[in-house]
Design a protein around this motif. Structure first.
Motif, PDB file in Angstrom:
ATOM      1  N   ASN A  97      50.924   1.658  65.982  1.00 13.33           N
ATOM      2  CA  ASN A  97      50.907   2.580  67.120  1.00 13.33           C
ATOM      3  C   ASN A  97      50.093   2.056  68.296  1.00 13.33           C
ATOM      4  O   ASN A  97      49.908   2.766  69.293  1.00 13.33           O
ATOM      5  N   GLY A  98      49.585   0.843  68.171  1.00 11.80           N
ATOM      6  CA  GLY A  98      48.734   0.314  69.227  1.00 11.80           C
ATOM      7  C   GLY A  98      49.048  -1.128  69.560  1.00 11.80           C
ATOM      8  O   GLY A  98      50.165  -1.451  69.970  1.00 11.80           O
ATOM      9  N   GLN A  99      48.042  -1.964  69.368  1.00 12.43           N
ATOM     10  CA  GLN A  99      48.168  -3.365  69.740  1.00 12.43           C
ATOM     11  C   GLN A  99      49.294  -4.092  69.013  1.00 12.43           C
ATOM     12  O   GLN A  99      49.403  -4.018  67.803  1.00 12.43           O
ATOM     13  N   ARG A 100      50.124  -4.758  69.779  1.00 15.19           N
ATOM     14  CA  ARG A 100      51.166  -5.597  69.201  1.00 15.19           C
ATOM     15  C   ARG A 100      50.745  -7.050  69.323  1.00 15.19           C
ATOM     16  O   ARG A 100      50.017  -7.420  70.252  1.00 15.19           O
ATOM     17  N   THR A 101      51.196  -7.884  68.412  1.00 12.67           N
ATOM     18  CA  THR A 101      50.898  -9.312  68.453  1.00 12.67           C
ATOM     19  C   THR A 101      52.127 -10.099  68.033  1.00 12.67           C
ATOM     20  O   THR A 101      53.051  -9.549  67.432  1.00 12.67           O
ATOM     21  N   LYS A 102      52.119 -11.372  68.324  1.00 13.41           N
ATOM     22  CA  LYS A 102      53.234 -12.248  67.938  1.00 13.41           C
ATOM     23  C   LYS A 102      53.337 -12.302  66.424  1.00 13.41           C
ATOM     24  O   LYS A 102      52.374 -12.654  65.738  1.00 13.41           O
ATOM     25  N   GLY A 103      54.485 -11.907  65.892  1.00  8.17           N
ATOM     26  CA  GLY A 103      54.711 -11.904  64.454  1.00  8.17           C
ATOM     27  C   GLY A 103      53.887 -10.878  63.714  1.00  8.17           C
ATOM     28  O   GLY A 103      53.756 -10.945  62.491  1.00  8.17           O
ATOM     29  N   ASP A 104      53.312  -9.923  64.441  1.00  8.76           N
ATOM     30  CA  ASP A 104      52.447  -8.893  63.843  1.00  8.76           C
ATOM     31  C   ASP A 104      51.301  -9.512  63.057  1.00  8.76           C
ATOM     32  O   ASP A 104      50.879  -8.996  62.020  1.00  8.76           O
ATOM     33  N   LYS A 105      50.786 -10.624  63.562  1.00 12.75           N
ATOM     34  CA  LYS A 105      49.663 -11.296  62.906  1.00 12.75           C
ATOM     35  C   LYS A 105      48.435 -11.250  63.805  1.00 12.75           C
ATOM     36  O   LYS A 105      48.548 -11.396  65.028  1.00 12.75           O
ATOM     37  N   PRO A 106      47.254 -11.051  63.219  1.00 13.59           N
ATOM     38  CA  PRO A 106      46.035 -11.060  64.039  1.00 13.59           C
ATOM     39  C   PRO A 106      45.776 -12.451  64.598  1.00 13.59           C
ATOM     40  O   PRO A 106      46.127 -13.457  63.982  1.00 13.59           O
ATOM     41  N   ARG A 107      45.191 -12.508  65.776  1.00 14.53           N
ATOM     42  CA  ARG A 107      44.787 -13.793  66.335  1.00 14.53           C
ATOM     43  C   ARG A 107      43.668 -13.600  67.353  1.00 14.53           C
ATOM     44  O   ARG A 107      43.472 -12.499  67.872  1.00 14.53           O
ATOM     45  N   ARG A 108      42.965 -14.651  67.614  1.00 17.33           N
ATOM     46  CA  ARG A 108      41.841 -14.604  68.550  1.00 17.33           C
ATOM     47  C   ARG A 108      42.229 -15.220  69.887  1.00 17.33           C
ATOM     48  O   ARG A 108      42.810 -16.294  69.942  1.00 17.33           O
ATOM     49  N   ILE A 109      41.889 -14.512  70.955  1.00 16.22           N
ATOM     50  CA  ILE A 109      42.065 -15.031  72.304  1.00 16.22           C
ATOM     51  C   ILE A 109      40.700 -15.093  72.970  1.00 16.22           C
ATOM     52  O   ILE A 109      39.719 -14.548  72.444  1.00 16.22           O
ATOM     53  N   TYR A 110      40.624 -15.755  74.104  1.00 17.12           N
ATOM     54  CA  TYR A 110      39.367 -15.850  74.844  1.00 17.12           C
ATOM     55  C   TYR A 110      39.609 -15.527  76.316  1.00 17.12           C
ATOM     56  O   TYR A 110      40.619 -15.947  76.889  1.00 17.12           O
ATOM     57  N   ILE A 111      38.655 -14.789  76.922  1.00 19.32           N
ATOM     58  CA  ILE A 111      38.721 -14.551  78.355  1.00 19.32           C
ATOM     59  C   ILE A 111      37.338 -14.792  78.950  1.00 19.32           C
ATOM     60  O   ILE A 111      36.333 -14.781  78.240  1.00 19.32           O
ATOM     61  N   SER A 112      37.283 -14.989  80.228  1.00 18.60           N
ATOM     62  CA  SER A 112      36.012 -15.267  80.885  1.00 18.60           C
ATOM     63  C   SER A 112      35.193 -13.993  81.071  1.00 18.60           C
ATOM     64  O   SER A 112      35.729 -12.882  81.093  1.00 18.60           O
ATOM     65  N   ALA A 113      33.894 -14.169  81.230  1.00 20.97           N
ATOM     66  CA  ALA A 113      33.000 -13.035  81.486  1.00 20.97           C
ATOM     67  C   ALA A 113      33.355 -12.316  82.782  1.00 20.97           C
ATOM     68  O   ALA A 113      33.377 -11.073  82.819  1.00 20.97           O
ATOM     69  N   PRO A 114      33.640 -13.036  83.892  1.00 21.50           N
ATOM     70  CA  PRO A 114      34.025 -12.328  85.125  1.00 21.50           C
ATOM     71  C   PRO A 114      35.283 -11.479  84.957  1.00 21.50           C
ATOM     72  O   PRO A 114      35.374 -10.383  85.508  1.00 21.50           O
ATOM     73  N   LEU A 115      36.267 -11.977  84.192  1.00 21.59           N
ATOM     74  CA  LEU A 115      37.483 -11.191  83.975  1.00 21.59           C
ATOM     75  C   LEU A 115      37.183  -9.972  83.116  1.00 21.59           C
ATOM     76  O   LEU A 115      37.708  -8.877  83.371  1.00 21.59           O
ATOM     77  N   MET A 116      36.316 -10.120  82.130  1.00 21.14           N
ATOM     78  CA  MET A 116      35.917  -8.971  81.320  1.00 21.14           C
ATOM     79  C   MET A 116      35.239  -7.914  82.196  1.00 21.14           C
ATOM     80  O   MET A 116      35.456  -6.713  82.026  1.00 21.14           O
ATOM     81  N   LYS A 117      34.432  -8.366  83.144  1.00 22.23           N
ATOM     82  CA  LYS A 117      33.765  -7.430  84.060  1.00 22.23           C
ATOM     83  C   LYS A 117      34.788  -6.705  84.920  1.00 22.23           C
ATOM     84  O   LYS A 117      34.673  -5.489  85.162  1.00 22.23           O
TER      85      LYS A 117
END
Length: 228
Positions: A97-117
């Motif tokens: 009912n929420g987050q979808r992912t490729k192949g319904d598998k968990p994975r880790r992504i990374y984003i920058s601190a400024p984008l998180m802000k």
């Protein structure tokens, strides 16, 4: 930051062929992507906060259409801006009912601190605040998503396609772009940057995990894109 920057189907009647995933495939046509300068032009042409942030996320983390429209609020927090060069890990966990992912598998992504802000400010002080109230008032789970349209509903995949098509039709940009092209662009830039830092073999393994590919052979297509 703006300035920083087929599934295989097996049937019983088929002949079984052994293959070595370590052998890089040869591709006649590399994936379509956009240049760094076009990335800057694209971001400058977008005046909608929601779509600008979605674009930044796709370029920064290689998210697919279904992953970006189902991106959940629980991943967003106020970051420490004293560590601007540090990338923040986010563990995407698929939810029916929420987050979808490729192949319904968990994975880790990374984003920058400024984008998180930027994302933190968006959900707490931007247009998302009003849209979130509309969503909460309708007694559903839509408020769990970061990006909501003016009706307080999650965006559709088609709405993303339409948005980028309009930018070209309205002559705001002089090139075509799609969400999947942004994903290809991320993978190519990430592969190039990491190959310069840790070598191509380790870089392929890194990008494979970030993209959610089942094999490195799939990821190797981006080697042929680097010169673009």
């Amino acid at each position: 930051p703006e300035n920083g920057i087929s599934f295989l189907r097996h049937t019983r009647g088929q002949k079984v062929v052994k293959s070595n995933d370590l052998v890089l495939k040869t591709y006649k046509k590399p994936p379509k992507l956009i240049s760094l300068e076009q990335c800057r032009q694209l971001l400058s042409a977008i005046d909608n906060d929601s779509f600008k942030l979605m674009t930044k996320l796709m370029l920064s983390a290689g998210l697919r259409k279904d992953e970006i429209i189902s991106f959940e609020r629980r991943y967003i927090f106020e970051p420490n801006l004293k560590q601007l060069n540090k990338r923040i890990p986010i563990d995407l966990e698929p939810d029916i009912n929420g987050q979808r992912t490729k192949g319904d598998k968990p994975r880790r992504i990374y984003i920058s601190a400024p984008l998180m802000k930027e994302l933190w400010d968006y959900i707490n002080f931007g247009e998302r605040v009003v849209r979130g109230k509309k969503s909460a008032g309708s007694n559903n789970n839509d408020a769990m998503f970061v990006f909501l349209n003016r009706f307080g509903k999650p965006y559709s995949e088609q709405s993303l396609n339409n948005f980028y098509s309009k930018l070209t039709k309205q002559h705001k940009i002089d090139f075509t772009v799609s969400p999947h092209m942004l994903r290809h662009t991320y993978a190519t830039i990430e592969l190039y940057a990491e190959s310069e830092r840790i070598g191509i073999t380790k870089a392929l393994a890194w990008v494979q995990k970030r993209m959610g590919h089942s094999t490195i052979a799939t990821t190797s297509i981006y080697i042929h894109c680097i010169e673009q």
